[in-house]
Every structure is written in structure tokens, then in C-alpha cells.
Design an enzyme around this catalytic site. Structure first.
Site, PDB file in Angstrom:
ATOM      1  N   CYS A  18       0.830  -1.195   0.000  1.00 57.03           N
ATOM      2  CA  CYS A  18       0.000   0.000   0.000  1.00 57.03           C
ATOM      3  C   CYS A  18       0.876   1.262   0.000  1.00 57.03           C
ATOM      4  O   CYS A  18       1.467   1.573  -1.015  1.00 57.03           O
ATOM      5  CB  CYS A  18      -1.008  -0.042   1.140  1.00 57.03           C
ATOM      6  SG  CYS A  18      -2.457   0.957   0.777  1.00 57.03           S
ATOM      7  N   HIS A  50      -3.581  -5.109   0.386  1.00 56.31           N
ATOM      8  CA  HIS A  50      -2.998  -5.618   1.636  1.00 56.31           C
ATOM      9  C   HIS A  50      -3.033  -7.145   1.673  1.00 56.31           C
ATOM     10  O   HIS A  50      -3.970  -7.728   2.225  1.00 56.31           O
ATOM     11  CB  HIS A  50      -3.769  -5.064   2.836  1.00 56.31           C
ATOM     12  CG  HIS A  50      -3.553  -3.609   3.060  1.00 56.31           C
ATOM     13  ND1 HIS A  50      -2.555  -3.118   3.870  1.00 56.31           N
ATOM     14  CD2 HIS A  50      -4.189  -2.529   2.549  1.00 56.31           C
ATOM     15  CE1 HIS A  50      -2.594  -1.798   3.865  1.00 56.31           C
ATOM     16  NE2 HIS A  50      -3.582  -1.410   3.068  1.00 56.31           N
ATOM     17  N   GLU A 110      -1.404  -9.077   3.468  1.00 56.74           N
ATOM     18  CA  GLU A 110      -1.209  -9.634   4.820  1.00 56.74           C
ATOM     19  C   GLU A 110      -2.518 -10.095   5.459  1.00 56.74           C
ATOM     20  O   GLU A 110      -2.515 -10.970   6.328  1.00 56.74           O
ATOM     21  CB  GLU A 110      -0.492  -8.611   5.722  1.00 56.74           C
ATOM     22  CG  GLU A 110      -1.298  -7.381   6.159  1.00 56.74           C
ATOM     23  CD  GLU A 110      -1.245  -6.223   5.156  1.00 56.74           C
ATOM     24  OE1 GLU A 110      -0.980  -6.462   3.967  1.00 56.74           O
ATOM     25  OE2 GLU A 110      -1.487  -5.067   5.585  1.00 56.74           O
TER      26      GLU A 110
HETATM   27  N1  GLN Z   1      -2.048   6.822   2.656  1.00 56.94           N
HETATM   28  C1  GLN Z   1      -2.132   6.042   1.453  1.00 56.94           C
HETATM   29  C2  GLN Z   1      -3.492   6.141   0.807  1.00 56.94           C
HETATM   30  O1  GLN Z   1      -4.436   6.521   1.447  1.00 56.94           O
HETATM   31  C3  GLN Z   1      -1.780   4.596   1.732  1.00 56.94           C
HETATM   32  C4  GLN Z   1      -2.787   3.889   2.554  1.00 56.94           C
HETATM   33  C5  GLN Z   1      -2.289   2.602   3.168  1.00 56.94           C
HETATM   34  O2  GLN Z   1      -1.098   2.346   3.175  1.00 56.94           O
HETATM   35  N2  GLN Z   1      -3.172   1.787   3.724  1.00 56.94           N
HETATM   36  O3  GLN Z   1      -3.638   5.838  -0.336  1.00 56.94           O
END
Ligand code: GLN
Length: 535
Positions: A382, A508, A510
Site C-alpha cells: 500500500c 494488503h 497480509e
Molecule cells: N495513505 C495512502 C493512501 O491513502 C496509503 C494507505 C495505506 O497504506 N493503507 O492511499
């Protein structure tokens, strides 16, 4: 009709009620039963999505796009229960729903009160999940510690449910602490007696006590606890500290907890045992043949719960490769001011997890550069994927001031920018791009060789995305866009060609890793890291 197990905790917080509940779920599955699991959280936030990880720990995201408590992560890792939005009940959610009904006029003429309206709403939600999931047993974990004002409505609701359902349909399990006092040379049972006393004051009588302890307790001590807490002698279960959380179901089985629960719930069922879990997970975790050192570069590294699923998934990747994963937690802000070598030089792999906000960003970008230039396996998740593209823009494509508009609204080169659907969002709660979305993989890439299929689905939680305007230029310089959401035209995975293993994903992974079924990207990352010999 589902039977119910209600799990409460006493004496202190952080007793591992979530792991205990998940382990009970695992035990019951090993007895051929279908389970679902619920976490009740007594805070007024509707969900934990707006809380800082320092307040709450990780926010766990489900397929259906709910931002939930991290205990739901344990439930999914230990059991086959598929949890979603409804499996996390918060005080905020309950009040929101009751107040909405009140405004609509559903309670016309009545005074709306905690009892019965709030408690009825809680009971309705619990029963609905049991019904929708069509399970044999529903395990309900009540967050907080007995004696807290906040959790009283939940406790009253489960008290009523136990009464309504009767003995063989509901069970109260209380997780408690038996501190060992060195000066006295013995375990102290008084805190447990007090905790059970508090429960009984509000009408809840525990059927089983799970006694967390550092040292083995004797038969005499168990009998004493049974006598003073009015529980059956065989219902005092020792829950001794174990090194790895995945040992807990095995330890519980050794104590006969599954037989006890089945007897009390009057369920007769086969016993498939935990051999597979023991062989595939526990034995490998305890005595792996290899070791690998992974740096996790983040900004919440002092709090173990902040990156819970990341740490677990790394461990699963280790299990899949028969390796112990030693995690070096690095604060990205320290990298900003210091000598990066000092923090990363012996790492065999570098992972940057998700995150929000400007703090520590430049340190993360430096860590990506270090991994890319020194050919150290890199896994960006992310935000970790987003900083990888910022680094690539600045140092490979010579777009010196490239940034994400999250950190610099005016940047000349917004390689990461707000998703179109996010531009008009005003409310912060539950408005990110959340939950499962499909992704198409490109053949011949690391991602494809990990998943071994073209179409995958992964969970998301973000507002920003890769700006397609830069795609061509990046491709020319060696970045590969190996995963895409073709319907929405969004970049999901980036890789770098001339590198042993460099993968950044917008989703994600994970959240979908399990100890006995490591997520393919985590398994491959650990495999690549094992091949990396630090200089
Ligand atoms: N801050 C970034 C976004 O909102 C990444 C979000 C995250 O890593 N969950 O896109």
C-alpha cells in the site's frame, strides 16, 4: 440452531482473549463443527477506521470492506470462519442504529433506554450473525475487562442470552490472570476471585475459567480456584504462556478444553485432532532449519499490534520456507536523520507496510532506494508501494520533486494522486477504497509466478493511487506493472525488472495469509530474502 460461547476477560487487559477465542474456534473446527466468531468492542467509534494505530493497533480489513478490530484477523488466521462487517459489533454501531430507529419513529411513544433497547439491539445483531453464517457454534468475545463501565451493556446482553438459551445452548468462558508472586513463591488467586465476583454481581456465572499463568498450576490450586469461584473442578483450565500463539490450540487441547466445551454444550462430535496444524505450523515454527532477517520500516514500530497482520504474514512466509523470520523493526524517522547502513545493512529483505500522513515518509523513500540499489528483496504494501514509485520517479526517471499529493498537494509530478472517487469525499469514516477488488496479473512476472493464476482478489484500504500519466515513462525505465484492476484502470502491483525481487502492491496481502497457507507473495518474498546474502 447455533450454540453460543461468550468469552469475557478479567483482572487486566491484554490477556490474549482474542487468541484464546480464536483457539477455541480452531479446537471446535477440529471436532468437525462449523463456527463463526464475533468481537464486541465497547467504544463509541462506529469502527476503528478513524483511530490511530497507537490508540487501537492495526485496523483489520475484511473482504466486504469493513474496517475492524485486529482480533478478527486472529479469527481468520486460526479458523475457516469467514468474517465480515457484521462480525465486529461496536458500541458506536449499536447506538447509531438505535438512534436512527428512534428518529424514524420505530419506538414511538417509548422512552429509549440502554435496557432494553441497546441490549436488544446487541442481541439481535449477535443472533443475526449466527443465523446468517448457519453455524454450529458462535463464539462471542466481549472486549475490555470485567468492571469497565463501557462494556456493561454487552455483558447484560450476554447474560440475558445465556438465560434465554439455557444451559446446553450457551456457555460463559472467563479468561483471567493468575499472577505468580516471587516473594510469596506462589500463584495468587485473589484477583481471579474478585473478577469472578464482579461477573456474578451482574448475574453472569462463568462455566469455564481460562487461567493465564507463567508457571504450571497444581491440582490443589485448581481445586481452590474452583471452590472459591463456584466452577466445576475440571473447568479450571491452565492457559500457560507459550512462545508462539499458534501453540495455544494445541495447549488447550492438552488441557482437554474441547471435551469440556462439548460436554457442557451437549454436543457429540468426531475428533479430527490437531495433527495437521501441529505438523504444518507448530513444529515448523519451533524448529526451522533456516533463518532470515527482514527489516520492517514503519512509523509505529514501537507498538507490536500496529502491524499485527504484517508480522504474522512474515512468520507464515517463514513457515512456508522452513525458516525463522527475525524482524528488525526500523523507525523510518530514524533513517531520515541517520546513517541508513546502520539500520539496514544486514537485512536480507526490506518491507514497508501501509500508512498515512507525512511523518517518516522521506525515511521510507530512502529505504526503498537502499533496497533497489543494493538489490535487496523489497516488498512494499500500500503506502510501501506508493513510496516505491515516488523513489523510482525521483531517482530513476529524474523527476526530482515527484511526490504523492497526500504529502505535497502542489507537487509538479504527482505520481501518486487521489482516486477520482475520493475527490469529493467529506466524511472520513469508512470512505476509503475498502475491501476486495479483482486484479489481473501479467504472465512472466514475480506476481504471476507467486499466485500461479491470472485473476486474483485482494483487500484494499487507501485513498490514493498510481497516476497512469507516468506509466509509459516508468515502463521505459524498467518498472513493470504486473497487476491491474482492468475494470477501473488502476495499477495494483509494480515490479522492477533488473532486481532479484522488488514488488509493491496497492492492496494488503497480509490480511489473507494463514499460518498453514502462507500468502503467495509473502512466501515468495521470504524465499527471495533467503537467497540474499548481505555484503
Ligand atoms: N495513505 C495512502 C493512501 O491513502 C496509503 C494507505 C495505506 O497504506 N493503507 O492511499
Amino acid at each position: 440452531m447455533s450454540k453460543f460461547i461468550f468469552v469475557t476477560g478479567g483482572v487486566v487487559s491484554s490477556l490474549g482473549k482474542g487468541i484464546a477465542s480464536a483457539s477455541i474456534g480452531k479446537l471446535l473446527e477440529a471436532r468437525g463443527l462449523k463456527v463463526t466468531m464475533i468481537k464486541c468492542d465497547p467504544y463509541i467509534n462506529v469502527d476503528p477506521g478513524t483511530m490511530n494505530p497507537f490508540q487501537h493497533g492495526e485496523v483489520y480489513v475484511t473482504d466486504d470492506g469493513a474496517e475492524t478490530d485486529l482480533d478478527l484477523g486472529h479469527y481468520e488466521r486460526f479458523t475457516n470462519a469467514k468474517v465480515g462487517r457484521d462480525n465486529n459489533i461496536t458500541t458506536g454501531k449499536i447506538y447509531y442504529s438505535v438512534i436512527t430507529k428512534e428518529r424514524r419513529g420505530d419506538y414511538l411513544g417509548k422512552t429509549v433506554q440502554i435496557i432494553p433497547h441497546i441490549t436488544d439491539e446487541i442481541k439481535k445483531d449477535i443472533r443475526k450473525i449466527a443465523h446468517d453464517h448457519d453455524v454450529d457454534v458462535t463464539i462471542v468475545e466481549i472486549g475490555g475487562t470485567v468492571g469497565d463501565i463501557e462494556s456493561l451493556p454487552f455483558l447484560e446482553a450476554i447474560r440475558q442470552m445465556r438465560w434465554e438459551l439455557g444451559t446446553h445452548y450457551a456457555l460463559n468462558i472467563h479468561v483471567t490472570l493468575l499472577p505468580f508472586l516471587k516473594s510469596a513463591g506462589e500463584h495468587k488467586t485473589k484477583p481471579t476471585q474478585h473478577s469472578v465476583g464482579r461477573l456474578r454481581e451482574i448475574g453472569i456465572v462463568p462455566d469455564i475459567l481460562l487461567c493465564r499463568t507463567e508457571k504450571t498450576i497444581t491440582k490443589e490450586q485448581k481445586d481452590k480456584i474452583a471452590l472459591f469461584c463456584s466452577v466445576d473442578k475440571e473447568a479450571v483450565i491452565e492457559a500457560i504462556d507459550v512462545k508462539y500463539i499458534y501453540e495455544v490450540p494445541v495447549m488447550f487441547k492438552g488441557e482437554g478444553l474441547d471435551d469440556l466445551i462439548l460436554a457442557k454444550l451437549n454436543i457429540r462430535s468426531e475428533d479430527k485432532g490437531l495433527k495437521e496444524w501441529n505438523d504444518v505450523v507448530v513444529k515448523r515454527i519451533k524448529a526451522p532449519s533456516k533463518q532470515v532477517k527482514i527489516a520492517v520500516v514503519g512509523k509505529y514500530i514501537t507498538l507490536p499490534d500496529a502491524y499485527k497482520s504484517i508480522y504474522e504474514a512474515l512468520m507464515h512466509g517463514g513457515i512456508a520456507n522452513d525458516a525463522r523470520v527475525v524482524i528488525n523493526k526500523v523507525d523510518s524517522e530514524d533513517i531520515e536523520g541517520g546513517d541508513i547502513n546502520k539500520f539496514l545493512k544486514d537485512s536480507q529483505g526490506i518491507l514497508i507496510p501501509g500508512g498515512f500522513g507525512t511523518r517518516g515518509i522521506e525515511g521510507k523513500i530512502k529505504a526503498v532506494q537502499y533496497a533497489r540499489e543494493n538489490k535487496i528483496p523489497y516488498f512494499g504494501i500500500c503506502l510501501g508501494m506508493q513510496v516505491a514509485t515516488i523513489e523510482f520517479a525521483r531517482n530513476v526517471c529524474s523527476l526530482k520533486t515527484a511526490n504523492s499529493t497526500e504529502f505535497d498537494k502542489e507537487t509538479k509530478d504527482p505520481v501518486i494522486s487521489l482516486l477520482e472517487e475520493q475527490r469529493h469525499v467529506k466524511n472520513m469514516g469508512a470512505t476509503m477504497r475498502l475491501g476486495a477488488y479483482p486484479c489481473k496479473l501479467m504472465k512472466g512476472t514475480n506476481s504471476f509466478s507467486a499466485y500461479k493464476k491470472e485473476s486474483i482478489s485482494e483487500r484494499h484500504r487507501h485513498r490514493y493511487e498510481f497516476n497512469n500519466k507516468y506509466k509509459k515513462e516508468f515502463e521505459k525505465e524498467g518498472m513493470v506493472f504486473s497487476g491491474e484492476n482492468t475494470k477501473e484502470n488502476l495499477v495494483e502491483i509494480v515490479e522492477i525488472k533488473d532486481h532479484p525481487w522488488f514488488v509493491g502492491c496497492q492492496f494488503h496481502p497480509e490480511f489473507k495469509s494463514k499460518p498453514d497457507r502462507a500468502h503467495p507473495l509473502f512466501a515468495q518474498f521470504i524465499g527471495a530474502a533467503l537467497n540474499h546474502k548481505p555484503a
